[in-house]
Design a protein around this motif. Sequence first.
Motif, short mmCIF file in Angstrom:
data_model
loop_
_atom_site.label_atom_id
_atom_site.label_comp_id
_atom_site.label_asym_id
_atom_site.label_seq_id
_atom_site.Cartn_x
_atom_site.Cartn_y
_atom_site.Cartn_z
N ALA A 101 6.24 -1.23 -0.46
CA ALA A 101 7.49 -0.93 -1.16
C ALA A 101 7.22 -0.22 -2.49
CB ALA A 101 8.27 -2.22 -1.40
N LEU A 102 6.03 -0.44 -3.02
CA LEU A 102 5.63 0.20 -4.28
C LEU A 102 4.77 1.45 -4.04
CD1 LEU A 102 4.54 -3.01 -6.23
CD2 LEU A 102 6.69 -1.77 -6.50
N ALA A 103 4.69 1.87 -2.80
CA ALA A 103 3.75 2.94 -2.42
C ALA A 103 3.94 4.20 -3.25
CB ALA A 103 3.88 3.25 -0.93
N ASP A 104 5.18 4.63 -3.44
CA ASP A 104 5.41 5.87 -4.19
C ASP A 104 4.85 5.77 -5.60
OD1 ASP A 104 6.67 6.92 -2.01
OD2 ASP A 104 8.71 6.56 -2.73
N LYS A 105 5.06 4.60 -6.23
CA LYS A 105 4.57 4.40 -7.60
C LYS A 105 3.05 4.41 -7.64
CE LYS A 105 5.58 1.40 -11.55
NZ LYS A 105 6.32 0.19 -12.00
N ILE A 106 2.45 3.77 -6.63
CA ILE A 106 0.99 3.71 -6.56
C ILE A 106 0.40 5.09 -6.28
CG2 ILE A 106 -0.95 2.79 -5.23
CD1 ILE A 106 0.72 0.21 -4.87
N VAL A 107 1.00 5.81 -5.35
CA VAL A 107 0.52 7.14 -5.01
C VAL A 107 0.61 8.07 -6.22
CG1 VAL A 107 1.00 9.21 -3.63
CG2 VAL A 107 0.99 6.96 -2.54
N LYS A 116 -4.13 5.67 3.59
CA LYS A 116 -4.79 6.73 4.36
C LYS A 116 -3.75 7.66 4.97
CE LYS A 116 -7.02 7.26 8.83
NZ LYS A 116 -7.39 6.54 10.05
N GLU A 117 -2.68 7.08 5.51
CA GLU A 117 -1.60 7.88 6.11
C GLU A 117 -0.88 8.71 5.05
OE1 GLU A 117 2.88 6.91 7.69
OE2 GLU A 117 1.30 5.48 8.25
N VAL A 118 -0.55 8.08 3.92
CA VAL A 118 0.20 8.78 2.86
C VAL A 118 -0.59 9.96 2.31
CG1 VAL A 118 1.08 8.53 0.50
CG2 VAL A 118 1.58 6.77 2.21
N GLY A 141 -2.82 11.58 3.92
CA GLY A 141 -3.16 12.50 5.00
C GLY A 141 -4.64 12.59 5.29
N LEU A 142 -5.33 11.46 5.20
CA LEU A 142 -6.79 11.44 5.41
C LEU A 142 -7.12 11.09 6.86
CD1 LEU A 142 -7.78 9.52 2.14
CD2 LEU A 142 -7.79 12.01 2.53
N ASP A 143 -8.27 11.54 7.31
CA ASP A 143 -8.71 11.25 8.68
C ASP A 143 -9.55 9.98 8.75
OD1 ASP A 143 -7.52 13.58 9.71
OD2 ASP A 143 -9.27 14.78 9.12
N ASP A 144 -10.15 9.61 7.65
CA ASP A 144 -11.11 8.51 7.64
C ASP A 144 -10.75 7.54 6.52
OD1 ASP A 144 -13.29 6.81 7.52
OD2 ASP A 144 -14.79 8.41 7.69
N ILE A 145 -10.66 6.26 6.85
CA ILE A 145 -10.32 5.25 5.85
C ILE A 145 -11.34 5.23 4.70
CG2 ILE A 145 -11.59 3.34 6.94
CD1 ILE A 145 -9.20 1.53 6.28
N ASN A 146 -12.56 5.67 4.99
CA ASN A 146 -13.61 5.67 3.97
C ASN A 146 -13.47 6.81 2.96
OD1 ASN A 146 -15.38 3.40 4.97
ND2 ASN A 146 -15.30 4.67 6.81
N GLU A 147 -12.52 7.71 3.19
CA GLU A 147 -12.26 8.78 2.23
C GLU A 147 -11.34 8.32 1.09
OE1 GLU A 147 -10.72 12.17 4.29
OE2 GLU A 147 -12.34 12.19 5.75
N LEU A 148 -10.75 7.15 1.24
CA LEU A 148 -9.88 6.61 0.19
C LEU A 148 -10.70 6.20 -1.04
CD1 LEU A 148 -7.59 4.31 2.37
CD2 LEU A 148 -6.80 6.27 1.02
N PRO A 149 -10.09 6.22 -2.22
CA PRO A 149 -10.80 5.74 -3.42
C PRO A 149 -10.80 4.21 -3.48
CG PRO A 149 -8.59 6.43 -4.02
CD PRO A 149 -8.74 6.76 -2.55
N ILE A 150 -11.35 3.61 -2.44
CA ILE A 150 -11.40 2.15 -2.34
C ILE A 150 -12.85 1.71 -2.14
CG2 ILE A 150 -10.69 0.10 -1.07
CD1 ILE A 150 -8.18 1.52 -0.23
N SER A 151 -13.30 0.77 -2.96
CA SER A 151 -14.63 0.18 -2.80
C SER A 151 -14.47 -1.29 -2.43
CB SER A 151 -15.43 0.31 -4.10
OG SER A 151 -15.64 1.67 -4.43
N TYR A 152 -15.46 -1.81 -1.72
CA TYR A 152 -15.40 -3.19 -1.22
C TYR A 152 -16.54 -4.01 -1.81
CZ TYR A 152 -12.16 -1.18 2.15
OH TYR A 152 -11.09 -0.54 2.73
N ASN A 153 -16.18 -4.94 -2.67
CA ASN A 153 -17.16 -5.83 -3.31
C ASN A 153 -16.69 -7.26 -3.05
OD1 ASN A 153 -19.36 -6.67 -4.75
ND2 ASN A 153 -18.54 -6.17 -6.76
N ILE A 154 -17.12 -7.80 -1.92
CA ILE A 154 -16.54 -9.03 -1.37
C ILE A 154 -17.45 -10.23 -1.59
CG2 ILE A 154 -15.79 -10.13 0.78
CD1 ILE A 154 -14.87 -7.37 1.73
#
Length: 572
Positions: free
Chosen positions: A403-409, A493-495, A497-510
Amino acid sequence: MSMFCYQCQEAANCKGCTVKGVCGKTEDLAKAQDLLIYITKGISVYSVRARDNGIVNKEVDNFIIESLFATITNANFDRNVFIERIRKGLSLREEIKGQLLKAGVKLSDKGENASWLSKILNTFGFGKEEELNVPDAAVWFSNDLKAFDVKAGKVGVLSTENEDIRSLRELLTYGLKGMAAYVKHADNLGYEEDGLHAFTQKGLASTLDDSLGVDELVALVLECGKYGVSAMALLDKANTSSYGNPEITKVNIGVKNKPGILISGHDLKDMEELLKQTEGTGVDIYTHSEMLPANYYPAFKKYKHLVGNYGNAWWNQNQEFESFNGPILMTTNCIVTPKASYKDRIYTTGVTGFAGVKHIADGINGKPKDFSSIIEQAKKCAAPKEIEKGEIVGGFAHNQVIALADKIVDAVKTGAIKRFFVMAGCDGRMKSRDYYTEFAEKLPKDAVILTAGCAKYKYNKLNLGDIGGIPRVLDAGQCNDSYSLVVIALKLKEVFGLDDINELPISYNIAWYEQKAVIVLLALLHLGVKKIHLGPTLPAFLSPNVVNVLVDNFGIAGITSVDDDIKMFMEG
């Protein structure tokens, strides 16, 4: 050695607990749990074949799921419960065998080329077990307690000699344990998928198949991740259909002046029933640890006596349960050895248990559980002692964030947000976990943390501020709500328009601790997420060769120092 267990992050010396579990698990309890898992594998052998012939035994399905859940770290410390379960399991195994015989299952693939499963079933009048190499878990039987202990000593983790095969079998088993927790929670709300039971039993039975090599087991492990995604999606559907979509919520962390009941664990059905039964009694309800996200659901907000969250993650309970003054309800795993000062105030329910602690049984024929005993005790107790004040904000599950996607994008496009960090997972008592507090504090101000699970308690009370009104810590909920983080990532990823989820500016430190974190990891791997960092240590059950497979194929890595890791992530 008297026992061997390395299923959690606190495995002694990062190798395994051999005398007593760091969790408090004793040798005799560990052996009983090992034998129960062995029996579930034997049951699964027959249940897989039964399903192939259109026979589905729901009692068997539920027994296997509950048995896996009960053996998760810090879930149940009552040996008598496991002995009873072993006996029940042996009975169910014979029952499912009988159903196959009654159905007249005919097998044509006899001889040297017969599958190992067919060989098992061919023992029903087709040959001698010892000649057919039948897996022992499918035929061993005893009703003698001493025999249980002797057998348990031979069927534990180390009974698989090959280190890599052992590692993959255990990785699969722990993934199934984690998945079982989510399946059980969904089932409590009336939601189930037969495919999850079918794969669980296929996976368990496969750990008995000595013909499966590393490649086949790796494939099964990744398939487990696929079903893990399905299990988390099912539970998400169960929770949101029952209680509404979580909303952004400010949760009080102070106390009121009425007696209270503290509810911990994960089960929202228990939460609902407790709230209904305490309404109008003068008893307040507080959430603890992984129950914090219950405050985000619209259906629970209508209860005015749900007054907030008390305390922190599970491992602090010895101090926090003592100061709470009232009774505590443990709905799932995360119980630790109770102190004498509050042992008479702690209750367990569901698969959770501890010897000498009062247990609230399931309702009969679908009726609610009876919480009258805990409510009556609460009325006689003092109000909780205040240990902190203020509020924390949560409720950023996928529906709310989208619901906040536009603001985040917009924030990403303008550079206000440079990177997201998925810091989901578990908290624990090791000092090395302070890494995650320091990591959150030192992250650049243009970074946002996406979290779920009790790992959030390392930083959710820090004053990290916001970015254009977007809090820098977005809490999706419980560990199972890691699914929300996946949905959010896929939506971004959809918003973009990326082909690969790993192209997002997201890092995983779990941060990980127990087996539910294992299924979350496998689910991420199935979805193609790469370069996941795990800490504070890599799992002890991963052999060097299996680690290499994960590194080479998925970029799995551990953690180093906070400064070095932040630099690596931000430059990546």
